[in-house]
Design a protein around this motif. Structure first.
Motif, PDB file in Angstrom:
ATOM      1  N   HIS A   1      39.587  18.850  38.372  1.00 37.88           N
ATOM      2  CA  HIS A   1      40.370  17.628  38.194  1.00 37.88           C
ATOM      3  C   HIS A   1      40.768  17.455  36.741  1.00 37.88           C
ATOM      4  O   HIS A   1      39.989  17.758  35.826  1.00 37.88           O
ATOM      5  CB  HIS A   1      39.548  16.405  38.637  1.00 37.88           C
ATOM      6  CG  HIS A   1      40.273  15.105  38.506  1.00 37.88           C
ATOM      7  ND1 HIS A   1      39.886  14.130  37.603  1.00 37.88           N
ATOM      8  CD2 HIS A   1      41.361  14.606  39.148  1.00 37.88           C
ATOM      9  CE1 HIS A   1      40.699  13.091  37.716  1.00 37.88           C
ATOM     10  NE2 HIS A   1      41.604  13.351  38.646  1.00 37.88           N
TER      11      HIS A   1
ATOM     12  N   VAL B   1      43.106  14.679  34.049  1.00 40.64           N
ATOM     13  CA  VAL B   1      43.814  13.417  33.829  1.00 40.64           C
ATOM     14  C   VAL B   1      44.874  13.680  32.770  1.00 40.64           C
ATOM     15  O   VAL B   1      44.567  14.237  31.706  1.00 40.64           O
ATOM     16  CB  VAL B   1      42.854  12.308  33.352  1.00 40.64           C
ATOM     17  CG1 VAL B   1      43.633  11.043  32.968  1.00 40.64           C
ATOM     18  CG2 VAL B   1      41.823  11.992  34.432  1.00 40.64           C
TER      19      VAL B   1
ATOM     20  N   THR C   1      51.790  18.527  32.713  1.00 37.90           N
ATOM     21  CA  THR C   1      51.446  18.029  34.042  1.00 37.90           C
ATOM     22  C   THR C   1      51.483  19.147  35.077  1.00 37.90           C
ATOM     23  O   THR C   1      50.566  19.315  35.878  1.00 37.90           O
ATOM     24  CB  THR C   1      52.402  16.900  34.475  1.00 37.90           C
ATOM     25  OG1 THR C   1      52.380  15.866  33.498  1.00 37.90           O
ATOM     26  CG2 THR C   1      51.988  16.323  35.818  1.00 37.90           C
TER      27      THR C   1
ATOM     28  N   GLU D   1      48.426  20.855  37.553  1.00 34.10           N
ATOM     29  CA  GLU D   1      48.661  20.586  38.977  1.00 34.10           C
ATOM     30  C   GLU D   1      48.652  21.865  39.801  1.00 34.10           C
ATOM     31  O   GLU D   1      48.378  21.822  41.010  1.00 34.10           O
ATOM     32  CB  GLU D   1      49.996  19.873  39.167  1.00 34.10           C
ATOM     33  CG  GLU D   1      49.958  18.396  38.858  1.00 34.10           C
ATOM     34  CD  GLU D   1      51.298  17.725  39.049  1.00 34.10           C
ATOM     35  OE1 GLU D   1      51.331  16.485  39.172  1.00 34.10           O
ATOM     36  OE2 GLU D   1      52.337  18.423  39.054  1.00 34.10           O
TER      37      GLU D   1
ATOM     38  N   GLU E   1      43.472  19.052  41.165  1.00 35.47           N
ATOM     39  CA  GLU E   1      43.982  17.699  41.356  1.00 35.47           C
ATOM     40  C   GLU E   1      44.270  17.074  39.992  1.00 35.47           C
ATOM     41  O   GLU E   1      43.517  17.293  39.026  1.00 35.47           O
ATOM     42  CB  GLU E   1      42.972  16.844  42.107  1.00 35.47           C
ATOM     43  CG  GLU E   1      42.741  17.273  43.547  1.00 35.47           C
ATOM     44  CD  GLU E   1      43.991  17.133  44.396  1.00 35.47           C
ATOM     45  OE1 GLU E   1      44.690  16.104  44.241  1.00 35.47           O
ATOM     46  OE2 GLU E   1      44.277  18.041  45.187  1.00 35.47           O
TER      47      GLU E   1
ATOM     48  N   THR F   1      45.380  13.352  38.038  1.00 34.96           N
ATOM     49  CA  THR F   1      45.643  11.914  38.027  1.00 34.96           C
ATOM     50  C   THR F   1      46.442  11.609  36.771  1.00 34.96           C
ATOM     51  O   THR F   1      46.046  12.003  35.670  1.00 34.96           O
ATOM     52  CB  THR F   1      44.342  11.103  38.003  1.00 34.96           C
ATOM     53  OG1 THR F   1      43.571  11.414  39.161  1.00 34.96           O
ATOM     54  CG2 THR F   1      44.627   9.605  37.961  1.00 34.96           C
ATOM     55  N   THR F   2      47.571  10.935  36.926  1.00 32.18           N
ATOM     56  CA  THR F   2      48.381  10.569  35.761  1.00 32.18           C
ATOM     57  C   THR F   2      48.091   9.137  35.352  1.00 32.18           C
ATOM     58  O   THR F   2      47.857   8.267  36.198  1.00 32.18           O
ATOM     59  CB  THR F   2      49.885  10.745  36.041  1.00 32.18           C
ATOM     60  OG1 THR F   2      50.256   9.937  37.161  1.00 32.18           O
ATOM     61  CG2 THR F   2      50.214  12.198  36.331  1.00 32.18           C
ATOM     62  N   VAL F   3      48.111   8.912  34.049  1.00 33.61           N
ATOM     63  CA  VAL F   3      47.904   7.581  33.484  1.00 33.61           C
ATOM     64  C   VAL F   3      49.106   7.262  32.612  1.00 33.61           C
ATOM     65  O   VAL F   3      49.335   7.918  31.586  1.00 33.61           O
ATOM     66  CB  VAL F   3      46.618   7.529  32.635  1.00 33.61           C
ATOM     67  CG1 VAL F   3      46.475   6.157  31.982  1.00 33.61           C
ATOM     68  CG2 VAL F   3      45.407   7.836  33.493  1.00 33.61           C
TER      69      VAL F   3
ATOM     70  N   ALA G   1      40.412   6.441  35.060  1.00 34.87           N
ATOM     71  CA  ALA G   1      40.927   7.583  35.829  1.00 34.87           C
ATOM     72  C   ALA G   1      39.974   8.767  35.836  1.00 34.87           C
ATOM     73  O   ALA G   1      40.100   9.666  36.671  1.00 34.87           O
ATOM     74  CB  ALA G   1      42.277   8.015  35.269  1.00 34.87           C
TER      75      ALA G   1
ATOM     76  N   THR H   1      35.853  15.473  36.335  1.00 32.30           N
ATOM     77  CA  THR H   1      37.064  15.672  35.538  1.00 32.30           C
ATOM     78  C   THR H   1      36.808  16.710  34.447  1.00 32.30           C
ATOM     79  O   THR H   1      35.898  16.565  33.641  1.00 32.30           O
ATOM     80  CB  THR H   1      37.539  14.348  34.911  1.00 32.30           C
ATOM     81  OG1 THR H   1      37.841  13.407  35.943  1.00 32.30           O
ATOM     82  CG2 THR H   1      38.784  14.570  34.050  1.00 32.30           C
TER      83      THR H   1
END
Length: 354
Positions: free
Chosen positions: A91, A93, A103, A107, A111, A113-115, A132, A137
């Motif tokens: 994972h 962020v 990004t 990806e 996985e 997660t965008t902030v 997040a 992570t």
């Protein structure tokens, strides 16, 4: 493994070649090769393949890292790829908007997660990043100074994010390719501690994109893993790139002073232009990029940018490439005459579509 098309690069590939003015270039105008000794001698592999040890030691020292904690790469793009290959398993962020590969690459492995940065000032919210982060992570990714907004997240916010990462055993990877364009550059993330990783190069701040020369600085385990992957990518940095980059690094006070002055002057020109047209922007405080609001009457950034390139032969970058369709990116690091010509054509376009 699958990876999404790089929307920004596909856009440039479509329109840049035939256009008169590139008003979306993300770096400082290229320096003339005549300013450097361009004879590296034999064009063999760089040995050792991590890069010249003395030069690596000097670059590492600026990041409070040793020669063993520094590796040279073919541009910052490869440095980021190697960092993701070394770090990402489960994972990541990613703080957005950001350069597309920051990004898309993670990806393709895990996985993500965008902030989002907090509008309207595009500020970094360390609490949102903390929320997040998951127990598994691997890495938090930040581009600072930010591309496309030109905003420079302050040291306090960056250290707050680092502390959250360190507490979780998560690395903080920061693409700092614009950092040296700041009048007073903040400490690089690699200097923050065990979990800090910095990537950068000479493309943006130095105006030497054609050298394809960059670096990664971080903890020994990360650099070792990156070097292992590099044996399967480019093996060594470019001999020519390292030869000229060494000279540029030694003359960095002179060259960076020139480029900082250019960036500041051109930023002011763009600010005045936008004020005259009543267009909002991201108010950049570092680098040579800015996000500008799409004028009324257009469906989004791509619609606007396609119209501009068709009618005025001026290339801008649509916000859709950054998942921000209400914006477009301008780059103002190009030579003054080209900037002024590009803005004059944009002025004529806006007048017709008022």
């Amino acid at each position: 493994m699958e990876i999404a098309p790089f929307d920004l690069e596909r856009w440039f590939a479509e329109v840049e070649h035939d256009a008169d003015i590139m008003l979306a270039e993300s770096g400082v105008r290229p320096l003339e090769a005549s300013r450097f000794d361009t004879d590296p001698g034999e064009l063999g592999y760089v040995i050792p393949t991590a890069g010249d040890p003395d030069f690596r030691a000097d670059v590492g020292a600026l990041h409070e890292r040793t020669v063993e904690e520094t590796i040279f790469t073919c541009g910052t793009q490869e440095a980021n790829l190697l960092a993701f290959l070394a770090l990402v398993d489960s994972h990541a962020v990613v703080v957005t908007p950001t350069y597309g590969s920051l990004t898309a690459l993670p990806e393709s492995f895990a996985e993500v997660t965008t902030v989002p940065l907090a509008e309207p000032d595009w500020t970094l919210d360390s609490d949102a990043v903390a929320d997040a982060i998951l127990p598994d992570t691997d890495v938090v990714v930040i581009n600072n100074p930010n591309n496309p907004t030109g905003r420079y997240h302050d040291e306090a916010a960056m250290r707050a994010v680092y502390d959250v990462c360190a507490d979780n055993g998560t690395y903080l990877l920061c693409d700092e390719v614009y950092r040296l364009l700041a009048e007073e550059p903040q400490p690089p993330v690699a200097s923050f501690g065990r979990y800090g990783v910095s990537t950068a190069g000479v493309s943006k701040s130095f105006g030497l994109a054609g050298l394809r020369f960059g670096w990664l600085c971080g903890p020994p385990a990360v650099v070792s893993a990156a070097e292992n992957w590099k044996d399967y990518t480019t093996i060594s940095p470019p001999a020519f790139g390292q030869h000229v980059a060494r000279q540029a690094f030694d003359r960095r006070d002179e060259l960076l002073s020139e480029n900082r002055e250019l960036a500041a002057e051109h930023r002011a020109i763009v600010a005045d232009f936008l004020a005259d047209h009543g267009l909002g922007w991201s108010a950049p405080d570092c680098g040579v990029n800015a996000f500008i609001e799409v004028p009324d009457g257009f469906a989004g950034g791509e619609s606007f940018c396609r119209s501009v390139v068709k009618e005025e032969s001026v290339v801008l970058a649509p916000g859709e490439a950054f998942n921000q369709p209400e914006w477009f990116r301008i780059g103002y690091g190009l030579p003054r005459a080209e900037l002024e010509t590009g803005l004059a054509r944009l002025d004529a376009f806006l007048a017709r579509h008022a």
